[in-house]
Design a protein around this motif. Sequence first.
Motif, PDB file in Angstrom:
ATOM      1  N   ALA A   3      48.218  -2.129  64.799  1.00  0.00           N
ATOM      2  CA  ALA A   3      48.285  -1.835  66.020  1.00  0.00           C
ATOM      3  C   ALA A   3      49.769  -1.414  66.625  1.00  0.00           C
ATOM      4  O   ALA A   3      50.051  -0.605  67.497  1.00  0.00           O
ATOM      5  N   LEU A   4      50.644  -2.447  66.149  1.00  0.00           N
ATOM      6  CA  LEU A   4      52.057  -2.241  66.658  1.00  0.00           C
ATOM      7  C   LEU A   4      52.655  -0.803  66.084  1.00  0.00           C
ATOM      8  O   LEU A   4      53.540  -0.222  66.658  1.00  0.00           O
ATOM      9  N   GLN A   5      52.376  -0.591  64.708  1.00  0.00           N
ATOM     10  CA  GLN A   5      52.989   0.585  64.150  1.00  0.00           C
ATOM     11  C   GLN A   5      52.341   1.910  64.961  1.00  0.00           C
ATOM     12  O   GLN A   5      52.906   2.895  65.158  1.00  0.00           O
ATOM     13  N   THR A   6      51.053   1.794  65.413  1.00  0.00           N
ATOM     14  CA  THR A   6      50.460   2.831  65.996  1.00  0.00           C
ATOM     15  C   THR A   6      51.425   3.078  67.535  1.00  0.00           C
ATOM     16  O   THR A   6      51.417   4.381  67.870  1.00  0.00           O
ATOM     17  N   ARG A   7      51.447   1.917  68.195  1.00  0.00           N
ATOM     18  CA  ARG A   7      52.634   1.959  69.208  1.00  0.00           C
ATOM     19  C   ARG A   7      53.702   2.586  69.014  1.00  0.00           C
ATOM     20  O   ARG A   7      54.157   3.626  69.920  1.00  0.00           O
ATOM     21  N   MET A   8      53.982   2.337  68.117  1.00  0.00           N
ATOM     22  CA  MET A   8      55.537   2.989  67.689  1.00  0.00           C
ATOM     23  C   MET A   8      55.407   4.274  67.496  1.00  0.00           C
ATOM     24  O   MET A   8      56.191   4.917  68.044  1.00  0.00           O
ATOM     25  N   ARG A   9      54.501   4.912  66.751  1.00  0.00           N
ATOM     26  CA  ARG A   9      54.268   6.266  66.467  1.00  0.00           C
ATOM     27  C   ARG A   9      53.941   6.928  67.606  1.00  0.00           C
ATOM     28  O   ARG A   9      54.391   8.126  67.928  1.00  0.00           O
ATOM     29  N   ARG A  10      53.364   6.354  68.776  1.00  0.00           N
ATOM     30  CA  ARG A  10      53.091   7.276  70.084  1.00  0.00           C
ATOM     31  C   ARG A  10      54.256   7.183  70.735  1.00  0.00           C
ATOM     32  O   ARG A  10      54.354   7.780  71.822  1.00  0.00           O
ATOM     33  N   GLY A  11      55.295   6.464  70.488  1.00  0.00           N
ATOM     34  CA  GLY A  11      56.471   6.424  71.517  1.00  0.00           C
ATOM     35  C   GLY A  11      56.574   5.443  72.356  1.00  0.00           C
ATOM     36  O   GLY A  11      57.244   5.338  73.449  1.00  0.00           O
ATOM     37  N   ASP A  12      55.592   4.755  72.529  1.00  0.00           N
ATOM     38  CA  ASP A  12      55.314   3.514  73.436  1.00  0.00           C
ATOM     39  C   ASP A  12      56.492   2.313  73.497  1.00  0.00           C
ATOM     40  O   ASP A  12      56.770   1.759  74.377  1.00  0.00           O
ATOM     41  N   ILE A  13      57.133   2.447  72.267  1.00  0.00           N
ATOM     42  CA  ILE A  13      58.043   1.185  72.102  1.00  0.00           C
ATOM     43  C   ILE A  13      59.492   1.658  72.107  1.00  0.00           C
ATOM     44  O   ILE A  13      60.327   1.510  72.879  1.00  0.00           O
ATOM     45  N   TYR A  14      59.970   2.776  71.369  1.00  0.00           N
ATOM     46  CA  TYR A  14      61.048   3.577  71.339  1.00  0.00           C
ATOM     47  C   TYR A  14      60.590   5.103  71.593  1.00  0.00           C
ATOM     48  O   TYR A  14      59.527   5.436  71.227  1.00  0.00           O
TER      49      TYR A  14
END
Length: 365
Positions: A174-185
């Motif tokens: 789920a964290l990697q998915t958030r990363m791909r969506r641009g939610d983290i960086y």
Amino acid sequence: MEKIAPEKTRGTFKLFLGYAPGVGKTYNMLSEAIRRRQRGEDIVVGVVETHGRPRTAELAAQLEQVPRKKIEYRGVVFEEMDLDGVLARKPQIALIDELAHTNIEGSKHRKRYEDVLDILAANIDVLATMNVQHIESVAPTVQSVTGIQIRETVPDWLVQRADEIVMADLTPEALQTRMRRGDIYGVDRAEKALANFFRRGNLIALRELALQHVTKAVDRTLTAYMDAKRIQEHWAVRERVAVCISSNSASQILITRGARIAEGVGGELFVLHIDTGSSDEEQSTLATNMQFARNLGAQVTTIKGTSVAHAAAEFVREKRITHIIFGRTAVSGFRKYLYYWAIQHFLSEAPNVDVHIVTQHRERE
């Protein structure tokens, strides 16, 4: 007569612990703060780092914020938390993000966690965040796993001092998915991050380290509760393995066996030596055994006593041990009788505990 609760003299420290950027530490902290403000509690933001994340910024904007202090360093103006401003405002609760942060030169304290200590001492509760890789004892492990140097750390005692620890958890996938969506960086940084720090193997290892720290914190809380309530029963919520050793070099076999059992049951390892008097030569071997135990991550304790059985039973009660290991040398005659008498004496005094007796080869004289 109604008992009056003792007056609170220091702030309560609640820590939101994560295993990587983006798991939701700051978001969870802000969400709790908003709920508590709605219940009438006086809350201010000391410092929150939004890192450009819109949802986090929206939550932070709903709370009163103490303006940051501007400090000029080498011709550049930096903004840091205004410690004096927070203390002067004297809220019930202060929110402080990223405990491991190093303050710019010219600040009152070098580290942000030192600012937190001042705020707690002023009887202000603190909600704070940090990632597990910034804990001093964990940083070297994280560096070896991820290959990334951890430059900012907080001492272990600070984490142990927390009154509550909440883990902000998210599966690595789920964290990697958030990363791909641009939610983290930003999306432009996502692929590089996923190929480095945010590799799935790294995230699994970091999550395991964070879970271990939360488990230890819960265990400390349970122990403190049982001590305060004088609960004598053995609540075997977490396994604890104790190994009773002597100055015999064969004790290292017992320690190894104990370490395997502790690892297998996911428990803590304790090594106990009961000092009934020994020679200088025996002390040298004993020191070697103890260092061997420490190298395997054991908590090593020495107790002076005349009765091994009685001292071991007391230790089992005090530390709430669930497994204990004794060695048995190939002795006969009266010494064999004394050995069995000591084991029987231990069993009659100790609370419910699993006893492992491991045969050792007697050293040649």
